[in-house]
Design a protein around this motif. Structure first.
Motif: not given
Length: 471
Positions: A29, A61-63, A253, A256-257, A260
């Protein structure tokens, strides 16, 4: 004609942003927070700056990209790679780069970079030791540091004739240090391979580039007739730039961040229950303003006739939440499913089928790394006068093989009856993990011949009764 050693190829500069994107996403993140959009970018007030700061701090943040990369690394290195070299090159097992990094650790780092950028490089250098002889080292270069290359026809084959590598060595600066930029030119000339180092001269190192070092690495049999450098790619090991295996997941990704960030922002502004009161007269409004309004089970609220009190709250299924769920599913389909535990039990055949799509790219990367390291070790041997066959093989059995006692008994019985060679049996036992990968057949045979524990072995693998013995 350009005589600037810092010249960068056009196809190199075109992909720098893509490489940076994937590496930032994998890092976490702290490296991608600056990629979030700015709310009301035209508003330069301190209040809007504070809101944007809070907007970034609330985002989660989903890594998935970084975890996918780590999962692929775990699949490839859950078993140690196998290194086949003569005794003179065994030091590579513990110190491949001259700084104490083993060839196993180094190859893990190379696979990590190849998964991120789809490109890496191995360069074999030779150091003359004090006294007789010398030793070779394998150095690695990230895709961003391979700025220029050229191929040409030599003896009927297209080979590398030029590679330029950017380096940033540290130099002493009092009690501290500073980094300088230099360029290492690897060139193939008529007489053989030559290496030159270019640095800027002049005030504050801002002057023109000049050669500060030139050497012709000479091994036991003289100068090499090729550049001891190989690319490592995701598709193949030629000089062309391959696509990053993780780029698509990284872009989703990032989306998605951003979703979020919007979702957490909406939760902060609208997610809390909003009390409302209706049916108040002006006198009641004034009375409530003077005494205050307390909300809770122990604070009864007096209202006029036909007055009402309630809570307003948004519905849980918001558009942003749905967008996040869609992108999460897309990441799972692209390979991130390896970091999501399955709730249903699967047979070994089903597990193999589920992993085939994700591991096909991994299998290609692993095969390319094995080939590149085998070639690099061969150059190490050429420098040091070693002509024996060498090999380096990273595991490609991503699904764990298992064998029960009955299967092992059947394998040994097949070998005893001449079904296949002892070397084939041992190779399969290595895959099963019953024999350590680093133990060679020569070592095993030597230990068997020296056994004095009463097993009755008169010869290697043959017992006193003349029947095949221990494999």
């Amino acid at each position: 004609m350009s005589n600037d050693a810092s010249f960068k190829r056009a196809d190199y500069t075109e992909v720098l942003d893509r490489w940076a994107t994937v590496r930032d996403v994998c890092a976490g993140q702290h490296r991608v927070v600056s990629r979030l959009p700015c709310i009301n970018s035209h508003d330069k007030s301190p209040e809007n700056a504070d809101r944007n700061k809070a907007y970034r701090e609330r985002a989660v943040f989903k890594n998935a990209t970084g975890h996918t990369r780590n999962g692929l690394l775990g699949l490839a290195f859950h078993k140690d790679p196998t290194l086949t070299v003569p005794k003179k090159l065994e030091y590579l097992q513990d110190n491949a780069n001259g700084s104490g990094v083993s060839i196993y650790q180094q190859s893990q780092g190379v696979l990590e970079k190849v998964l991120e950028a789809g490109r890496h490089g191995l360069y074999v250098d030779y150091h003359q030791d004090d006294g007789a002889g010398g030793h070779s080292v394998i150095l690695t270069y990230c895709a961003e540091d391979i700025i220029n290359w050229r191929t040409g026809m030599v003896n009927g084959h297209y080979v590398l004739t030029l590679v330029v590598l950017r380096e940033t060595p540290e130099v002493e600066d009092g009690f501290g240090f500073k980094t300088i930029e230099q360029y290492r030119e690897l060139a193939l000339e008529t007489e053989g391979f030559v290496c030159r180092v270019w640095r800027r001269s002049g005030p504050e190192n801002g002057g023109p580039l000049a050669v500060v070092e030139e050497h012709f690495p000479t091994g036991v049999k003289g100068r090499l007739k090729e550049i001891p450098f190989t690319f490592v790619g995701a598709q193949n090991n030629d000089p062309s730039i391959d696509e990053s295996p993780l780029y698509d997941i990284a872009m989703i990704n990032l989306g998605h961040y951003r979703n979020s960030a919007d979702y957490e922002d909406s939760v902060f502004w609208c997610g809390q229950a909003q009390p409302w009161i209706s049916g108040l007269t002006e006198s009641w409004v004034k009375l409530l303003e003077e005494k205050g309004v307390y909300v809770g089970s122990r604070a009864p609220m007096l209202l006029p006739v036909n007055g009402a009190f309630g809570y307003a709250q948004p519905l849980p299924n918001t558009l942003v939440k749905e967008a996040m769920a869609d992108k999460n599913q897309m990441m799972i389909e692209l390979g991130a499913r390896m970091v999501v535990a399955s709730l249903s039990s699967k047979t070994a055949t089903e597990a193999r089928g589920d992993q085939s799509a994700s591991t096909s790219v991994l299998a290609g990367c692993v095969a390319n790394i094995s080939e590149a390291y085998t070639r690099a070790i061969m150059w190490c041997g050429q420098y040091m006068g070693v002509t024996d066959k060498v090999a380096y093989q990273v595991n490609q059995e991503f699904v764990e093989l298992t064998a029960d006692p009955q299967m092992i008994t059947a394998l040994v019985g097949l070998w005893q009856n001449g079904g296949f060679a002892k070397a084939d049996l041992r190779a399969y036992l290595r895959k099963l993990g019953l024999i350590a990968p680093e133990r060679t057949d020569l070592q095993i045979d030597g230990e068997l011949s020296e056994q004095t524990d009463g097993l009755g072995l008169d010869d290697v693998g043959v017992n006193s009764g003349g029947q095949p013995g221990n494999p």
